[in-house]
Design a protein around this motif. Structure first.
Motif, PDB file in Angstrom:
ATOM      1  N   LYS A 319      91.507  69.669  28.516  1.00 37.88           N
ATOM      2  CA  LYS A 319      90.752  70.927  28.496  1.00 37.88           C
ATOM      3  C   LYS A 319      90.280  71.323  29.893  1.00 37.88           C
ATOM      4  N   ILE A 320      89.729  70.372  30.634  1.00 37.05           N
ATOM      5  CA  ILE A 320      89.137  70.696  31.923  1.00 37.05           C
ATOM      6  C   ILE A 320      90.190  70.914  33.006  1.00 37.05           C
ATOM      7  N   SER A 321      91.381  70.331  32.829  1.00 38.15           N
ATOM      8  CA  SER A 321      92.426  70.423  33.851  1.00 38.15           C
ATOM      9  C   SER A 321      93.562  71.363  33.471  1.00 38.15           C
ATOM     10  N   ASN A 322      93.577  71.779  32.190  1.00 38.29           N
ATOM     11  CA  ASN A 322      94.695  72.559  31.657  1.00 38.29           C
ATOM     12  C   ASN A 322      96.015  71.791  31.794  1.00 38.29           C
ATOM     13  N   ASP A 323      95.915  70.474  31.659  1.00 36.84           N
ATOM     14  CA  ASP A 323      97.079  69.595  31.773  1.00 36.84           C
ATOM     15  C   ASP A 323      97.165  68.757  30.499  1.00 36.84           C
ATOM     16  N   LYS A 324      98.145  69.043  29.655  1.00 40.32           N
ATOM     17  CA  LYS A 324      98.285  68.342  28.379  1.00 40.32           C
ATOM     18  C   LYS A 324      98.664  66.875  28.541  1.00 40.32           C
ATOM     19  N   GLN A 325      99.054  66.494  29.764  1.00 42.09           N
ATOM     20  CA  GLN A 325      99.420  65.096  29.997  1.00 42.09           C
ATOM     21  C   GLN A 325      98.198  64.196  30.162  1.00 42.09           C
ATOM     22  N   LEU A 326      97.028  64.797  30.376  1.00 45.56           N
ATOM     23  CA  LEU A 326      95.811  64.005  30.524  1.00 45.56           C
ATOM     24  C   LEU A 326      95.209  63.703  29.156  1.00 45.56           C
ATOM     25  N   PHE A 327      94.829  62.463  28.931  1.00 41.68           N
ATOM     26  CA  PHE A 327      94.136  62.120  27.693  1.00 41.68           C
ATOM     27  C   PHE A 327      92.817  61.431  28.030  1.00 41.68           C
ATOM     28  N   THR A 328      91.899  61.471  27.092  1.00 43.95           N
ATOM     29  CA  THR A 328      90.588  60.852  27.267  1.00 43.95           C
ATOM     30  C   THR A 328      90.260  60.015  26.039  1.00 43.95           C
ATOM     31  N   VAL A 329      89.805  58.809  26.261  1.00 45.79           N
ATOM     32  CA  VAL A 329      89.310  57.958  25.174  1.00 45.79           C
ATOM     33  C   VAL A 329      87.865  57.607  25.498  1.00 45.79           C
ATOM     34  N   SER A 330      86.987  57.840  24.539  1.00 44.54           N
ATOM     35  CA  SER A 330      85.566  57.551  24.745  1.00 44.54           C
ATOM     36  C   SER A 330      85.053  56.691  23.595  1.00 44.54           C
ATOM     37  N   SER A 331      84.063  55.865  23.897  1.00 43.99           N
ATOM     38  CA  SER A 331      83.485  55.022  22.844  1.00 43.99           C
ATOM     39  C   SER A 331      82.103  54.556  23.262  1.00 43.99           C
ATOM     40  N   GLY A 332      81.352  54.059  22.303  1.00 42.65           N
ATOM     41  CA  GLY A 332      80.016  53.565  22.594  1.00 42.65           C
ATOM     42  C   GLY A 332      79.573  52.519  21.583  1.00 42.65           C
ATOM     43  N   VAL A 333      78.640  51.683  22.008  1.00 39.53           N
ATOM     44  CA  VAL A 333      78.057  50.650  21.143  1.00 39.53           C
ATOM     45  C   VAL A 333      76.539  50.782  21.218  1.00 39.53           C
ATOM     46  N   GLY A 334      75.897  50.861  20.063  1.00 37.89           N
ATOM     47  CA  GLY A 334      74.445  50.998  20.011  1.00 37.89           C
ATOM     48  C   GLY A 334      73.760  49.668  20.260  1.00 37.89           C
ATOM     49  N   THR A 335      73.512  49.353  21.523  1.00 36.57           N
ATOM     50  CA  THR A 335      72.912  48.049  21.850  1.00 36.57           C
ATOM     51  C   THR A 335      71.474  47.935  21.338  1.00 36.57           C
ATOM     52  N   GLU A 336      70.739  49.040  21.360  1.00 34.29           N
ATOM     53  CA  GLU A 336      69.365  48.989  20.849  1.00 34.29           C
ATOM     54  C   GLU A 336      69.355  48.755  19.340  1.00 34.29           C
ATOM     55  N   LEU A 337      70.272  49.424  18.636  1.00 38.32           N
ATOM     56  CA  LEU A 337      70.403  49.247  17.188  1.00 38.32           C
ATOM     57  C   LEU A 337      70.783  47.804  16.864  1.00 38.32           C
ATOM     58  N   LEU A 338      71.678  47.246  17.657  1.00 34.35           N
ATOM     59  CA  LEU A 338      72.116  45.863  17.472  1.00 34.35           C
ATOM     60  C   LEU A 338      70.956  44.885  17.631  1.00 34.35           C
ATOM     61  N   ILE A 339      70.211  45.023  18.726  1.00 32.49           N
ATOM     62  CA  ILE A 339      69.114  44.082  18.989  1.00 32.49           C
ATOM     63  C   ILE A 339      68.013  44.216  17.947  1.00 32.49           C
ATOM     64  N   GLN A 340      67.662  45.460  17.610  1.00 34.71           N
ATOM     65  CA  GLN A 340      66.536  45.700  16.714  1.00 34.71           C
ATOM     66  C   GLN A 340      66.792  45.201  15.293  1.00 34.71           C
ATOM     67  N   ASN A 341      68.030  45.279  14.843  1.00 33.14           N
ATOM     68  CA  ASN A 341      68.318  45.008  13.427  1.00 33.14           C
ATOM     69  C   ASN A 341      69.032  43.694  13.153  1.00 33.14           C
ATOM     70  N   PHE A 342      69.652  43.097  14.178  1.00 34.52           N
ATOM     71  CA  PHE A 342      70.482  41.925  13.880  1.00 34.52           C
ATOM     72  C   PHE A 342      70.185  40.695  14.726  1.00 34.52           C
ATOM     73  N   LEU A 343      69.583  40.873  15.891  1.00 33.71           N
ATOM     74  CA  LEU A 343      69.424  39.730  16.781  1.00 33.71           C
ATOM     75  C   LEU A 343      68.018  39.156  16.727  1.00 33.71           C
ATOM     76  N   LYS A 344      67.935  37.877  17.034  1.00 33.61           N
ATOM     77  CA  LYS A 344      66.649  37.159  17.049  1.00 33.61           C
ATOM     78  C   LYS A 344      66.464  36.547  18.430  1.00 33.61           C
ATOM     79  N   LEU A 345      66.315  37.429  19.412  1.00 33.33           N
ATOM     80  CA  LEU A 345      66.171  36.962  20.791  1.00 33.33           C
ATOM     81  C   LEU A 345      64.709  36.676  21.095  1.00 33.33           C
ATOM     82  N   ALA A 346      64.485  35.873  22.134  1.00 37.64           N
ATOM     83  CA  ALA A 346      63.116  35.508  22.506  1.00 37.64           C
ATOM     84  C   ALA A 346      62.336  36.718  23.010  1.00 37.64           C
TER      85      ALA A 346
END
Length: 346
Positions: A319-346
């Protein structure tokens, strides 16, 4: 002060900066003692964030980690991710507070795009979204996330490089989460991975003449319910055949390439703590991802299941380059959600 849609950002800034400056100067000690949901600190210790972030940084030692600015260009999420403008917080100086780390990472990646080599960036950052959560959830409108972006170029056959990168994001994040499960005190029984092809529902959505809702996510959910499709099916070598029997043909080729990449991993089925499913019911992200998307949820020992990771392919680079050969992959991990609900850290 009177403003309308023709008012420029610079004119708004010219009027609002001194206005808010004067209001700030009139504040008292009792005023600044008042906390609201935006100014309440996280319940997670910074030490615990550092412990978890080290898992990501050690595993992804070939990825560049970026310390993002807390401010981004006004409209970055509306333009790239088609986010409703009401879901971001603008500043009076013409920026917006970071609400999606992946769009910010994308701008960094595109700025440094100069060769045929993929650019992969990551960050651990606090984001702010003015969503109102119920009191029981104890969620704040700001939260910490790990995010990553890959900006690359297609190569024959078209789409193969793209799905390889999606699989890499997914498998890396799953490996990190499994490492956290194995090396920290936690109550994680296992993980579920949901694969989707949002092209299926979007293709059906484009043919609808009478809509019940103008919201694409809601309308796609209505369509799925009307078709009475199964919510999920097992992800295996028969998945694409089952989907064809259900009437899905457009978009199968890209899914077949993606699954071939996944099934080609020698450790794909080795972890008994991971369940793999194809999710036909997913409508979230229908205007964010363009086809393959994934979600990783954690399941606790007492049966609580919460989404931790989400990712997929989008058209930001093209979209930003007007070049169909460019692709974008994005992802994320909720680290706060992980710690708050599943981990038992000190």
């Amino acid at each position: 002060m009177k403003f309308d849609e023709r008012t420029s950002i610079s004119d708004l800034t010219w009027n609002l900066v001194p206005y808010y400056g004067a209001k700030a100067e009139r504040r008292t000690l009792s005023d600044i003692r008042r906390y609201d949901r935006f100014t309440t600190s996280s319940r997670v210790s910074q030490k615990n964030f550092l412990i978890i972030e080290k898992f990501f940084q050690d595993y992804l030692n070939d990825v560049d980690f970026v310390e993002l600015s807390p401010l981004q260009p006004l409209g970055v999420n509306c333009v790239l991710a088609k986010t409703n403008g009401k879901k971001i917080i603008p500043t009076i100086r013409g920026q917006e507070i970071i609400s999606d780390a992946t769009t910010a990472l994308f701008l960094e990646a595109y700025k440094n795009m100069g060769s045929n080599k993929d650019i992969r960036l990551a960050t651990n950052v606090r984001t702010v979204r003015p969503k109102i959560f119920n009191d029981e959830s104890k969620f704040l409108p700001h939260f910490k996330v790990f995010a990553e972006i890959t900006l690359g170029k297609q190569a024959p056959p078209f789409g193969k490089n793209e799905v390889i990168v999606i699989a890499r994001h997914l498998l890396d994040e799953l490996s990190i989460l499994n490492s956290i499960r194995a090396n920290t005190k936690n109550n994680i029984a296992g993980f579920k991975v949901y694969i989707s092809n949002l092209f299926f529902l979007r293709n059906i959505l484009s043919s609808v003449t009478e809509r019940k809702s103008q919201n694409d996510v809601v309308e796609a959910k209505n369509i799925w319910e009307k078709l009475r499709l199964p919510a999920q099916i097992a992800l295996n070598n028969n998945t694409t055949s089952e989907l064809k029997n259900l009437g899905f043909h457009n978009g199968i080729r890209i899914l077949e390439m993606f699954l071939a990449t996944l099934f080609g991993q020698k450790d794909f089925y080795s972890n008994v703590n991971v369940s793999w499913l194809f999710d036909l019911s997913r409508s979230a992200g229908i205007n964010y991802y363009r086809h393959i998307a994934y979600k990783i949820t954690a399941v606790s020992n007492d049966g609580l299941e919460l989404p931790l990771a989400d990712g997929g392919s989008n058209d930001w680079g093209a979209k930003i380059s007007n070049d169909k050969q460019l692709f974008t992959v994005s992802s994320g991990v909720g680290t706060e959600l992980l710690i708050q609900n599943f981990l038992k850290l000190a």
